[in-house]
Design a protein around this motif. Structure first.
Motif, mmCIF file in Angstrom:
data_model
loop_
_atom_site.group_PDB
_atom_site.id
_atom_site.type_symbol
_atom_site.label_atom_id
_atom_site.label_comp_id
_atom_site.label_asym_id
_atom_site.label_seq_id
_atom_site.Cartn_x
_atom_site.Cartn_y
_atom_site.Cartn_z
ATOM 1 N N PRO A 54 28.916 -35.859 76.573
ATOM 2 C CA PRO A 54 27.848 -36.542 77.290
ATOM 3 C C PRO A 54 26.478 -35.902 77.075
ATOM 4 O O PRO A 54 26.368 -34.690 76.869
ATOM 5 N N ALA A 55 25.471 -36.736 77.126
ATOM 6 C CA ALA A 55 24.095 -36.259 77.182
ATOM 7 C C ALA A 55 23.635 -36.478 78.618
ATOM 8 O O ALA A 55 23.714 -37.578 79.137
ATOM 9 N N GLY A 56 23.231 -35.403 79.255
ATOM 10 C CA GLY A 56 22.804 -35.492 80.652
ATOM 11 C C GLY A 56 23.682 -34.637 81.542
ATOM 12 O O GLY A 56 24.304 -33.675 81.101
ATOM 13 N N ALA A 57 23.736 -34.995 82.830
ATOM 14 C CA ALA A 57 24.485 -34.207 83.813
ATOM 15 C C ALA A 57 25.971 -34.206 83.475
ATOM 16 O O ALA A 57 26.553 -35.236 83.150
ATOM 17 N N HIS A 58 26.552 -33.010 83.531
ATOM 18 C CA HIS A 58 27.952 -32.837 83.136
ATOM 19 C C HIS A 58 28.551 -31.689 83.940
ATOM 20 O O HIS A 58 27.920 -30.642 84.097
ATOM 21 N N GLU A 59 29.775 -31.882 84.465
ATOM 22 C CA GLU A 59 30.460 -30.815 85.186
ATOM 23 C C GLU A 59 31.278 -29.981 84.206
ATOM 24 O O GLU A 59 32.072 -30.520 83.430
ATOM 25 N N GLU A 60 31.086 -28.652 84.260
ATOM 26 C CA GLU A 60 31.733 -27.734 83.339
ATOM 27 C C GLU A 60 32.464 -26.632 84.103
ATOM 28 O O GLU A 60 32.057 -26.249 85.199
ATOM 29 N N LEU A 61 33.517 -26.111 83.507
ATOM 30 C CA LEU A 61 34.228 -24.956 84.069
ATOM 31 C C LEU A 61 33.660 -23.673 83.459
ATOM 32 O O LEU A 61 33.523 -23.569 82.236
ATOM 33 N N TRP A 62 33.347 -22.725 84.321
ATOM 34 C CA TRP A 62 32.892 -21.404 83.894
ATOM 35 C C TRP A 62 33.723 -20.359 84.629
ATOM 36 O O TRP A 62 34.049 -20.516 85.804
ATOM 37 N N PHE A 63 34.070 -19.277 83.930
ATOM 38 C CA PHE A 63 34.871 -18.191 84.497
ATOM 39 C C PHE A 63 34.005 -16.936 84.569
ATOM 40 O O PHE A 63 33.405 -16.525 83.572
ATOM 41 N N HIS A 64 33.931 -16.316 85.742
ATOM 42 C CA HIS A 64 33.108 -15.118 85.934
ATOM 43 C C HIS A 64 33.884 -13.884 85.461
ATOM 44 O O HIS A 64 34.385 -13.091 86.253
ATOM 45 N N GLU A 65 33.960 -13.734 84.160
ATOM 46 C CA GLU A 65 34.765 -12.693 83.536
ATOM 47 C C GLU A 65 34.265 -11.287 83.858
ATOM 48 O O GLU A 65 35.050 -10.377 84.102
ATOM 49 N N GLN A 66 32.969 -11.088 83.870
ATOM 50 C CA GLN A 66 32.403 -9.757 84.095
ATOM 51 C C GLN A 66 31.953 -9.581 85.540
ATOM 52 O O GLN A 66 31.004 -8.846 85.822
ATOM 53 N N GLY A 67 32.648 -10.232 86.453
ATOM 54 C CA GLY A 67 32.297 -10.137 87.868
ATOM 55 C C GLY A 67 33.531 -10.256 88.717
ATOM 56 O O GLY A 67 34.505 -9.538 88.517
ATOM 57 N N ARG A 74 23.230 -14.893 88.725
ATOM 58 C CA ARG A 74 23.856 -14.041 87.710
ATOM 59 C C ARG A 74 23.489 -14.574 86.329
ATOM 60 O O ARG A 74 23.377 -15.780 86.129
ATOM 61 N N ASP A 75 23.356 -13.673 85.383
ATOM 62 C CA ASP A 75 23.091 -14.067 84.005
ATOM 63 C C ASP A 75 24.330 -14.747 83.422
ATOM 64 O O ASP A 75 25.457 -14.308 83.679
ATOM 65 N N ALA A 76 24.127 -15.782 82.644
ATOM 66 C CA ALA A 76 25.244 -16.526 82.045
ATOM 67 C C ALA A 76 26.099 -15.643 81.138
ATOM 68 O O ALA A 76 27.267 -15.960 80.894
ATOM 69 N N ALA A 77 25.578 -14.511 80.681
ATOM 70 C CA ALA A 77 26.347 -13.609 79.821
ATOM 71 C C ALA A 77 27.551 -13.013 80.560
ATOM 72 O O ALA A 77 28.491 -12.544 79.914
ATOM 73 N N GLU A 78 27.549 -13.047 81.890
ATOM 74 C CA GLU A 78 28.674 -12.546 82.677
ATOM 75 C C GLU A 78 29.843 -13.534 82.696
ATOM 76 O O GLU A 78 30.928 -13.203 83.146
ATOM 77 N N PHE A 79 29.607 -14.753 82.226
ATOM 78 C CA PHE A 79 30.569 -15.841 82.348
ATOM 79 C C PHE A 79 31.110 -16.263 80.988
ATOM 80 O O PHE A 79 30.497 -16.021 79.956
ATOM 81 N N VAL A 80 32.243 -16.942 81.032
ATOM 82 C CA VAL A 80 32.811 -17.573 79.845
ATOM 83 C C VAL A 80 32.879 -19.070 80.117
ATOM 84 O O VAL A 80 33.406 -19.497 81.148
ATOM 85 N N TYR A 81 32.327 -19.849 79.200
ATOM 86 C CA TYR A 81 32.370 -21.307 79.294
ATOM 87 C C TYR A 81 33.747 -21.792 78.876
ATOM 88 O O TYR A 81 34.257 -21.403 77.826
ATOM 89 N N LEU A 82 34.372 -22.636 79.706
ATOM 90 C CA LEU A 82 35.735 -23.071 79.415
ATOM 91 C C LEU A 82 35.882 -24.575 79.229
ATOM 92 O O LEU A 82 36.995 -25.070 79.133
#
Length: 95
Positions: A49-62, A11-19
């Motif tokens: 952090p610079a490098g690998a990082h765990e992030e929360l994303w919400f699939h708002e448009q899905g 899915r394109d990242a535009a469907e998601f919201v970074y949280l």
């Protein structure tokens, strides 16, 4: 940027919201000693952090699911995508 949703596929990242930082899943226990300090750190102190990082994303448009996306902050390469509920259960939360 493409996020490979574990249930729906790419899915394109535009469907998601970074949280933000996925460490938000690990909310402190308000009943423990030092809970005030723990909540202060949980709410206000964030790493950058610079490098690998765990992030929360919400699939708002899905399907409105929450995901934990492991992304390299310097290259934007995504190496892993998991449902946040699965991550919370692995960490002993949300049961």
């Amino acid at each position: 940027m493409i996020i490979n949703h574990p249930l729906l596929g790419p899915r394109d990242a535009a469907e998601f919201v970074y949280l933000g930082d996925a460490s938000l899943i690990d909310r402190p226990d308000g009943e423990q000693d030092g809970a005030g300090e723990a909540f202060y750190e949980y709410q206000y102190l964030r790493g950058n952090p610079a490098g690998a990082h765990e992030e929360l994303w919400f699939h708002e448009q899905g399907d409105r699911s929450w995901l934990v996306v492991t992304r390299d902050t310097t290259t934007h390469e995504i190496t892993q995508v998991r449902l946040a509920r699965d991550v919370a259960q692995e960490r002993g939360r949300g049961q």
